[in-house]
Design an enzyme around this catalytic site. Structure first.
Site, PDB file in Angstrom:
ATOM      1  N   SER B 190       0.798  -1.227   0.000  1.00 16.69           N
ATOM      2  CA  SER B 190       0.000   0.000   0.000  1.00 16.69           C
ATOM      3  C   SER B 190       0.827   1.273   0.000  1.00 16.69           C
ATOM      4  O   SER B 190       0.359   2.301  -0.476  1.00 16.69           O
ATOM      5  CB  SER B 190      -0.944   0.003   1.196  1.00 16.69           C
ATOM      6  OG  SER B 190      -0.209  -0.061   2.399  1.00 16.69           O
ATOM      7  N   HIS B 218      -5.492  -4.106  -1.781  1.00 16.00           N
ATOM      8  CA  HIS B 218      -5.222  -3.010  -2.722  1.00 16.00           C
ATOM      9  C   HIS B 218      -5.156  -3.537  -4.161  1.00 16.00           C
ATOM     10  O   HIS B 218      -4.448  -2.954  -4.988  1.00 16.00           O
ATOM     11  CB  HIS B 218      -3.926  -2.288  -2.350  1.00 16.00           C
ATOM     12  CG  HIS B 218      -4.066  -1.408  -1.148  1.00 16.00           C
ATOM     13  ND1 HIS B 218      -4.520  -0.111  -1.215  1.00 16.00           N
ATOM     14  CD2 HIS B 218      -3.836  -1.655   0.166  1.00 16.00           C
ATOM     15  CE1 HIS B 218      -4.552   0.415   0.000  1.00 16.00           C
ATOM     16  NE2 HIS B 218      -4.141  -0.498   0.859  1.00 16.00           N
ATOM     17  N   LYS B 249     -12.374  -0.932  -0.072  1.00 18.65           N
ATOM     18  CA  LYS B 249     -11.530  -0.153  -0.989  1.00 18.65           C
ATOM     19  C   LYS B 249     -12.159  -0.197  -2.392  1.00 18.65           C
ATOM     20  O   LYS B 249     -13.192   0.419  -2.603  1.00 18.65           O
ATOM     21  CB  LYS B 249     -10.099  -0.677  -0.957  1.00 18.65           C
ATOM     22  CG  LYS B 249      -9.423  -0.474   0.399  1.00 18.65           C
ATOM     23  CD  LYS B 249      -7.973  -0.874   0.414  1.00 18.65           C
ATOM     24  CE  LYS B 249      -7.255  -0.371   1.653  1.00 18.65           C
ATOM     25  NZ  LYS B 249      -7.712  -0.951   2.924  1.00 18.65           N
TER      26      LYS B 249
END
Lengths: 80, 415
Positions: B190, B218, B249
């Site tokens: 990240s 991610h 996310k």
């Protein structure tokens, strides 16, 4: 003893140092932030494999692992 | 009631220390829905400012997508607001099972279990599947939630240097006597935006009979040709033993996470993972929203394709302007400034120019590697990115860092 110090120092540098930090036989490894508590595991296993010894968990303390010199003293206690 | 002045003083001193050290976190209040354009109140009490958001994990621009919002409304109407129970008592609905099944299919695994968050998934998975006879070997840059999960597990723990496959192989040899070995990594890291070498890791795990674990928070939804994640990009779909990921996310951005992987490992989590056993699972409206997200992503790759093109445009724009970037091809694009104060000054000035981007510095990133972490979204249009590039160029010029080397920036501003 000198050979052992050199072997351990080289292992520490190869294993834990990712920049140009200088490591001597007296450099504080744990308290100096070079080796974290997680990584002590691999150092202990390396010593046990290399010197065919078994270091009891209660002897593998941050203090006992805090420099190459101290590690050599610890290892020598268990080498028959 | 024993909250004495002495006790209060202890905490005030600690908090004061954080402020003095410059690591006191302050929230900025957003008055609009999460999107490329947001309205922000900062500092608290000031009038609202419209800015372009380039620091959200809203990779696919689905956080406020009308179809997702509508699906969440429908889920609220049909399945209620909350469950008032953990899963194994009376907290499992048909839509929870449907979502688990859809995630399994999307990721190409054998089974899936939902968790309240991926933080909880990572916190619970290791102790559920490993014992003191086993070893966990993790990349040194894995996410904090994995480190917490590792700390809660009785298995031995060791690390390998970031993405160093020779070092990983040494560790697999060193611990070859253990009952089970698990190699642990993030899919996309990240802070740096680089990708794990899952193809090499899968080979090593097969060679040394080790399990392979990847947190793809991610990556899920947009990395790989059809957005399945890092394992798709690396060509190892079907060879992963455990994938954890988040719905907070790219996959809608609300909340929730999961453990997906081998059937028996997922079942072990169902029987033993404490965040699953002792906490309510994802609320029905969110479940309904994530189901819609997966339907949208399974029907078309348009959004991940747009994200890929936006990322290429953004990286080229910043590089041409003369900024130093971390190498990579993911939507996480770190602009390197090296000096902590410079990262805060640049962030503040970008905000003045209408761009919301955050500066990160030690201890969040290593000493001397301060940066602005930018995150690109499919919700951005080229016009957003062009405006943001103008702001970056203007601020970069002000600080005279455009076209400068790392050494030159450090000489001027220090580490």
């Amino acid at each position: 003893m000198d050979e052992m110090k050199e072997v351990i120092k080289n292992y520490v540098i190869r294993e834990y140092v990712e920049d140009d930090t200088d490591v001597t036989y007296d450099t504080p490894l744990i308290s100096g932030g070079i080796v974290d508590s997680f990584s002590m595991v691999s150092l202990k296993r390396f010593l046990e494999n290399k010197y065919q010894i078994a270091i009891p968990d209660d002897k593998a303390t941050p203090e006992a692992f805090d420099s190459v010199n101290k590690i050599c003293l610890l290892v020598n206690e268990y080498i028959k | 009631m024993a909250y004495t002045e002495k006790t209060r003083g202890i905490y005030k001193e600690i908090l004061g220390g954080l402020q003095q050290a410059g690591i006191f976190k302050q929230e900025r209040f957003i008055h609009s829905a999460q999107a490329a354009d947001i309205e922000v109140e900062f500092p608290a009490g000031s009038s609202l400012k419209k800015v372009i958001n380039i620091c959200a994990n809203n990779y696919l621009g689905l956080s406020s997508h009308p179809e997702v919002v509508q699906a969440a409304h429908a889920g609220l109407d049909s399945h209620g607001y909350g469950m008032s129970s953990v899963r194994f008592i009376c907290g499992t609905q048909d839509i929870h099972k449907k979502l688990e099944s859809m995630v399994t299919e999307f990721l190409g695994t054998e089974d899936t279990i939902l968790f309240p968050s991926c933080m909880d998934a990572n916190g619970g998975v290791f102790e559920a599947v490993l014992t003191k006879d086993d070893v966990m070997i993790s990349d040194r840059l894995v996410h904090a939630s994995i480190i917490d999960g590792i700390r809660l597990c009785s298995a031995m723990h060791d690390t390998f240097k970031h993405s160093d496959m020779e070092h990983l192989e040494e560790k697999l040899q060193l611990h070859n006597d253990k009952r089970l070995k698990m190699v642990i990594t993030d899919g996309v890291f990240s802070m740096d935006g680089d990708t794990a070498k899952l193809d090499k890791m899968a080979e090593l795990c097969e060679k040394y009979d080790a399990l392979l674990f990847c947190d793809d928070s991610h990556a899920s939804g947009f990395i790989g040709k059809t957005g399945r994640g890092t394992h798709e990009k690396c060509g190892v779909m079907g060879r992963m033993d455990i994938i954890t990921t988040t719905f907070g996310k790219g996959l809608g951005g609300a909340s929730g996470g999961c453990v997906s992987g081998r059937r028996e490992l997922v079942e072990m989590c169902r029987q033993k993972a404490r965040p699953y056993l002792f906490s309510n699972t994802i609320a029905p409206p969110v479940v309904a929203g994530v189901i819609k997200v997966l339907e949208i992503l399974s029907a078309s790759t348009d959004r991940r394709d747009k994200l890929e093109n936006n990322t290429i445009f953004w990286r080229k724009g910043l590089t041409d302007a003369g900024f130093i970037l971390k190498d990579g091809d993911t939507p996480i694009v770190p602009v390197m400034l090296f000096n902590a104060k410079l990262s805060q000054d640049v962030s503040r000035d970008l905000y003045e120019e209408g761009v919301y981007a955050i500066g990160f510095f030690f201890p969040v990133v290593p000493q001397g590697q301060a940066r602005i972490r930018t995150q690109i979204s499919a919700g951005h249009d080229i016009i957003h990115l062009e405006k943001a590039l103008d702001a970056f160029r203007k601020v970069g010029k002000k600080y005279e860092i455009l076209g400068k080397t790392k050494q030159e920036i450090i000489e001027r501003y220090g580490m």
